[in-house]
Design a protein around this motif. Structure first.
Motif, PDB file in Angstrom:
ATOM      1  N   GLN A 141      15.797  16.412  37.418  1.00  0.00           N
ATOM      2  CA  GLN A 141      15.899  17.776  36.886  1.00  0.00           C
ATOM      3  C   GLN A 141      15.907  17.836  35.367  1.00  0.00           C
ATOM      4  OE1 GLN A 141      19.314  19.574  38.696  1.00  0.00           O
ATOM      5  NE2 GLN A 141      18.679  18.920  40.724  1.00  0.00           N
ATOM      6  N   LEU A 142      15.057  17.067  34.769  1.00  0.00           N
ATOM      7  CA  LEU A 142      14.993  17.117  33.312  1.00  0.00           C
ATOM      8  C   LEU A 142      13.719  17.838  32.899  1.00  0.00           C
ATOM      9  CD1 LEU A 142      16.173  13.542  32.313  1.00  0.00           C
ATOM     10  CD2 LEU A 142      17.514  15.618  32.516  1.00  0.00           C
ATOM     11  N   GLU A 143      13.737  18.282  31.672  1.00  0.00           N
ATOM     12  CA  GLU A 143      12.583  19.003  31.160  1.00  0.00           C
ATOM     13  C   GLU A 143      12.081  18.279  29.926  1.00  0.00           C
ATOM     14  OE1 GLU A 143      13.099  23.240  29.947  1.00  0.00           O
ATOM     15  OE2 GLU A 143      12.004  23.444  31.841  1.00  0.00           O
ATOM     16  N   ARG A 175       7.306  16.076  23.942  1.00  0.00           N
ATOM     17  CA  ARG A 175       8.130  14.940  23.547  1.00  0.00           C
ATOM     18  C   ARG A 175       7.374  13.633  23.773  1.00  0.00           C
ATOM     19  NH1 ARG A 175      10.633  18.343  21.722  1.00  0.00           N
ATOM     20  NH2 ARG A 175      12.751  19.047  22.134  1.00  0.00           N
ATOM     21  N   ILE A 209      16.414  10.672  19.885  1.00  0.00           N
ATOM     22  CA  ILE A 209      17.730  10.312  20.419  1.00  0.00           C
ATOM     23  C   ILE A 209      17.564   9.148  21.380  1.00  0.00           C
ATOM     24  CG2 ILE A 209      18.849  12.570  20.237  1.00  0.00           C
ATOM     25  CD1 ILE A 209      18.346  12.937  23.264  1.00  0.00           C
ATOM     26  N   LEU A 238      23.006  10.903  31.406  1.00  0.00           N
ATOM     27  CA  LEU A 238      22.175  11.842  30.642  1.00  0.00           C
ATOM     28  C   LEU A 238      20.771  11.853  31.194  1.00  0.00           C
ATOM     29  CD1 LEU A 238      22.249  11.928  26.791  1.00  0.00           C
ATOM     30  CD2 LEU A 238      22.397  13.781  28.435  1.00  0.00           C
ATOM     31  N   SER A 263      20.060  15.054  34.641  1.00  0.00           N
ATOM     32  CA  SER A 263      20.428  16.461  34.522  1.00  0.00           C
ATOM     33  C   SER A 263      21.891  16.658  34.166  1.00  0.00           C
ATOM     34  CB  SER A 263      20.095  17.197  35.815  1.00  0.00           C
ATOM     35  OG  SER A 263      21.044  16.890  36.808  1.00  0.00           O
ATOM     36  N   MET A 271      18.547  18.331  21.370  1.00  0.00           N
ATOM     37  CA  MET A 271      17.635  17.689  22.321  1.00  0.00           C
ATOM     38  C   MET A 271      18.306  17.415  23.655  1.00  0.00           C
ATOM     39  SD  MET A 271      14.593  15.369  21.547  1.00  0.00           S
ATOM     40  CE  MET A 271      14.782  14.190  20.251  1.00  0.00           C
ATOM     41  N   VAL A 272      19.584  17.058  23.598  1.00  0.00           N
ATOM     42  CA  VAL A 272      20.314  16.800  24.834  1.00  0.00           C
ATOM     43  C   VAL A 272      20.380  18.078  25.668  1.00  0.00           C
ATOM     44  CG1 VAL A 272      22.563  16.186  25.821  1.00  0.00           C
ATOM     45  CG2 VAL A 272      21.671  14.920  23.862  1.00  0.00           C
ATOM     46  N   GLU A 312      18.268  20.597  25.532  1.00  0.00           N
ATOM     47  CA  GLU A 312      16.941  20.956  26.028  1.00  0.00           C
ATOM     48  C   GLU A 312      16.541  20.110  27.204  1.00  0.00           C
ATOM     49  OE1 GLU A 312      13.773  20.888  23.077  1.00  0.00           O
ATOM     50  OE2 GLU A 312      15.213  21.944  21.799  1.00  0.00           O
ATOM     51  N   LEU A 313      16.743  18.823  27.058  1.00  0.00           N
ATOM     52  CA  LEU A 313      16.328  17.868  28.076  1.00  0.00           C
ATOM     53  C   LEU A 313      16.966  18.191  29.419  1.00  0.00           C
ATOM     54  CD1 LEU A 313      14.946  15.045  28.542  1.00  0.00           C
ATOM     55  CD2 LEU A 313      17.164  14.058  28.008  1.00  0.00           C
ATOM     56  N   THR A 314      18.230  18.545  29.371  1.00  0.00           N
ATOM     57  CA  THR A 314      18.956  18.744  30.621  1.00  0.00           C
ATOM     58  C   THR A 314      18.933  20.194  31.075  1.00  0.00           C
ATOM     59  OG1 THR A 314      20.969  19.109  29.382  1.00  0.00           O
ATOM     60  CG2 THR A 314      20.558  16.874  30.119  1.00  0.00           C
TER      61      THR A 314
END
Lengths: 463, 117, 140, 111
Positions: free
Chosen positions: A258-260, A264, A280, A287, A290, B87-88, B90-92
């Motif tokens: 479930q990541l977006e 990137r 990062i 992490l 999700s 970013m953390v 956004e990613l999640t």
């Protein structure tokens, strides 16, 4: 004609901080390592021999290009010092360069060519001199023209701006969208704009949206969406319901649940925003999956208990064969013990333990190996909680691995997830499966996988 | 972790400044502090100017603080996320749960314009 | 296949050449058997050099070079890997020394670095007052 | 191992034949005064079929001593095996490495 490709460390200094452990010379642009673009160009220009010259390490380049026989040219390598001028470089390679027309590509350059046919012609007719240059480097030709004729008004190639992570990102996207045919490596699915490699598993309900390039050995789990405009490298897992679009995933990357990932670049556990150049490191495995659920967190003690129970069961199961077979092997001299020092990233220290190896000559050795008796002493470590029963293959303290192995969820163990999954046990590839299970682990799953790993070892010996 | 009450809107808004790392080691502290802050006001702003590292436990704690303030008809707004921390989120997809502002003042002011609570 | 060869050498530096040539030849035979073609030279050189390094390490570490120490070299193989181990009776040493910084012109300390880089796995152990350095390289 | 010396543009070229390894290093160091004085030299490694860490250490020591005294050492003709040793140890960062000894000597003399 011969070509010298001269690339200094300072030329790619802008790229290296983003992807430690990846040599920029073999960094893929779309799905092709950078150096291959220059090799292709040199060959199209009429070279039969290419020498790659750098003041930095070349071993990865050499591993990829070998002697060039794959392209039908001779590829060789040479070292220079960082501040050598081009004259010095030629002097150092004088024997190689002697009596030949010479093409010198100097700098970390990306060359665009649209008409492949014209290149060779143009180079054969061109007289010596600088054919193209920008502040990042130049393309120089030396020697007298091979044939005479009218040069085309415009040179059939040009240098592309290639000096920031944003350029790099845009270039990959542009190649994917507009120029796939002259540039990218072919895949197995020959639909336009869709290149898919070997051993790609696409889960239920997963979507692939063109244009897309997917490498070898990729798992796309159910509900995931890949594309449009995604470049996925090899040995990649994209977990459930994650989205990857307008992005580049380099080799050996795990994208959690479930990541977006949009706009990137991801490489291993590093995520880069090419626009701002911010990156990062996803240091913790959760992490990668999700929003943290309560299931993973705080289950440490529980998980340890399960591991201890499994370790105890295996010890009980194996102690009889151990007591019977090992003395025999010792007499035969086939039981070797070596101590193995590995780095426990969690505790930040080196641990040393005994890991026997068995020469599986003849029946007893094979039997002992099938029963994983070589792992028996380690089971006590697992019982004591120093290591897990199943997790990552312990990484030996070795200077080669230290740099690149900040893998998330690294947990040294008796058996590795890679063994359970029959994934090749090799530090780089197996790290992906290990990350996957670090994010998905549960005590019960661990137990199942331990048994699977154990049975796999029996199976591989029985075959 | 610095905490102060801002009354510029006529209603109390609690502003907490997070700094350094927020990870598995220290997210328990935030959890505890947040409980006591919520006794004073349910309208919170986390000023993340000094926050340079966030891991999943830290993120989880922030989400749970949000949940608690929402339960008390308040809100938790975030301000001044560094690019890494952003970013953390956004990613999640956690970004979708929060109102995020460039700085703490804007976040505080948004409580005045909103009619909630 | 599973060949097993044990060789014993006097602990003198002049035998290092013999030991490393032997290693190179064993690697050559192994690589023919398992079919390493393009990278055969590299494979053999890795064994030649690693055994030379391990051997000279052993000789250098000897507490008393005068005694008639022995260095025992064993080869064993699995389907797709070749292992060589070097055993001596010298005092224990630390196998985890960091790699030297080349820019400070170190005149020694490259030995273990070379072994680590050339081999896939390096195991060190101390048993029965013996040092045992095992080095494994996979075919292909 | 044998060592030969010749002059080229007033520079000494030391050519080594055989293995440069732990057992042959002491002999090599004594073989020629050119290795230890402060004059720049070229070491031709064309005939070297094996180089171990002691051999490399000795080349590094020669380079250090010469450079401390204002001289230099250049290397010529590394074969595949030697190049691998230089690559692994990053020794390529220390040396000027030439295809052939004559160009090394010529450019050193013109400097």
């Amino acid at each position: 004609m011969k070509t010298l490709i001269v690339i200094r460390e300072k030329d790619y200094g802008w790229l290296s901080p983003f992807f430690p452990g990846v040599n920029p010379l073999v960094m893929p642009v779309c799905n092709k390592p950078f150096i291959e673009f220059l090799i292709d160009f040199s060959i199209l220009a009429g070279s039969s021999a290419i020498r790659i010259i750098s003041d930095g390490p070349l071993n990865e380049v050499e591993r990829y290009c070998e002697d060039g026989s794959r392209w039908g040219v001779d590829v060789s390598y040479a070292s220079i010092l960082g501040n050598d001028s081009i004259e010095t470089v030629i002097e150092k390679n004088r024997k190689y360069c002697a009596d030949q027309r010479l093409l010198i590509i100097s700098g970390y350059l990306f060359i665009r060519y649209e008409n492949r046919q014209e290149l060779r012609h143009c180079f054969a007719m061109a007289s010596g001199g600088t054919l193209a240059e920008n502040e990042r480097g130049s393309i120089v030709l030396a020697g007298t023209p091979e044939i005479t004729g009218q040069l085309p008004a415009a040179t059939p190639f040009s240098l592309v701006e290639f000096d920031s992570i944003d350029n790099y990102f845009r270039l990959s996207a542009e190649i994917l969208k507009e120029y796939p045919s002259p540039y990218v490596l072919p895949g197995y699915c020959n639909e336009p704009d869709c290149h898919i490699g070997r051993n790609v598993v696409i889960g239920k309900g997963a979507e692939i949206r063109k244009p897309v390039i997917i490498g070898n050995n990729v798992q796309i789990m159910k509900g995931a969406v890949v594309g449009p405009s995604a470049v996925v490298g090899s040995n990649v897992i994209i977990d459930r319901e994650s989205t990857v679009s307008r992005s580049i995933l380099l080799d050996n990357t795990y994208i959690g649940e479930q990541l977006e990932v949009v706009d990137r670049i991801a490489a291993g556990n590093i995520l880069v925003d090419p626009r701002s150049g911010v990156s990062i490191a996803m240091e913790d495995p959760h992490l990668l999956s999700s929003l943290p659920g309560s299931a993973h967190i705080g289950s440490g003690l529980f998980r340890y208990l399960f591991h201890a129970i499994v370790a105890l069961l295996l010890i009980l199961l194996l102690s009889l064969p151990y007591l019977m077979l090992v003395p025999l092997l010792k007499i035969q001299g086939k039981w070797k013990t070596g101590s193995f020092t590995f780095h426990d990233i969690r505790q930040g220290k080196n641990l040393r333990f005994v890991m026997p190896s068995i020469a599986d000559e003849g029946g007893i050795g094979s039997l002992a190996k099938a029963l994983s008796l070589d792992r028996f002493p380690m089971l006590f470590r697992a019982l004591a909680g120093t290591i897990a029963v199943i997790g990552s293959f312990p990484v030996e303290v070795s200077h080669r691995l230290e740099a690149g192995y900040a893998a998330t969820g690294y947990r040294p163990a008796v058996f590795s997830y890679a063994e359970a999954e029959d994934w090749p046990v090799n530090a780089e590839d197996s790290a992906i499966v290990e990350q996957f299970y670090a994010a998905h682990g549960s005590p019960v799953r661990d137990m199942v996988l331990t048994i699977k790993a154990f049975l796999n070892r029996i199976h591989s010996k029985v075959q | 972790m610095d905490f102060r009450i801002d009354m510029s809107n006529g209603q109390p808004v609690g502003i907490a400044s997070l700094d350094g790392r927020l990870d598995a080691e220290n997210c328990g502290d935030l959890q505890t502090f947040c409980q006591s802050w919520l006794k004073e006001t349910s309208r919170l702003v986390f000023d993340c100017t000094g926050l340079d590292f966030l891991d999943s436990s830290g993120l989880g704690t922030i989400v749970s603080c949000l949940r608690k303030s929402l339960e008390q008809d308040g809100d938790l707004k975030l301000a001044a996320l560094s690019p890494q921390v952003s970013m953390v989120f956004e990613l999640t997809k956690a970004r979708k749960l929060f109102s995020i502002f460039p700085d703490a003042d804007n976040a505080v002011r948004s409580y005045a314009s909103g009619d909630k609570a | 296949m599973d060949t097993f060869i044990t060789m014993s050498f006097p602990s003198e530096i002049s035998y290092a050449r013999l030991a490393s040539n032997a290693a190179s030849m064993v690697a050559e035979i192994f690589s023919r058997q398992v079919g390493i073609w393009e990278k055969r030279q590299e494979f053999c050189h890795a064994f030649e050099l690693s055994v030379a390094e391990a051997f000279s390490n052993s000789v250098r570490n000897a507490a008393n070079p005068e005694t008639d120490g022995q260095i025992i070299i064993c080869f064993s193989s699995d389907q797709n890997e070749l292992m060589v181990s070097v055993r001596d009776t010298n005092p224990a040493f630390d196998p985890d020394i960091p790699a030297p910084d080349i820019l400070s012109y170190p005149d020694r300390g490259y030995g273990l670095l070379l072994i680590r880089q050339l081999m896939d796995q390096v195991l060190y152990s101390r048993e029965n007052d013996m040092n045992l350095l095992s080095m494994i390289k996979k075919a292909g | 191992m044998t060592v030969e010396e010749k002059k080229c543009h007033d520079l000494t070229i030391v050519s080594i034949n055989g293995s440069l390894e732990a057992s042959s290093v002491p002999g090599f160091m004594k073989s020629s005064p050119a290795l230890t004085d402060s004059q720049s030299i070229v070491i031709d490694l064309a005939g070297v079929d094996f180089l171990d860490s002691s051999g490399l250490g000795c080349l590094v020591t020669i380079a250090r001593k010469k450079r401390e005294q204002g001289g230099d050492v250049r290397l010529a003709c590394l074969n595949e095996k030697l190049r691998r040793v230089f690559e692994v140890t990053q020794a390529f960062r220390l040396f000027d490495i030439y295809d052939d000894a004559e160009s090394a000597a010529t450019t050193a003399a013109n400097k």
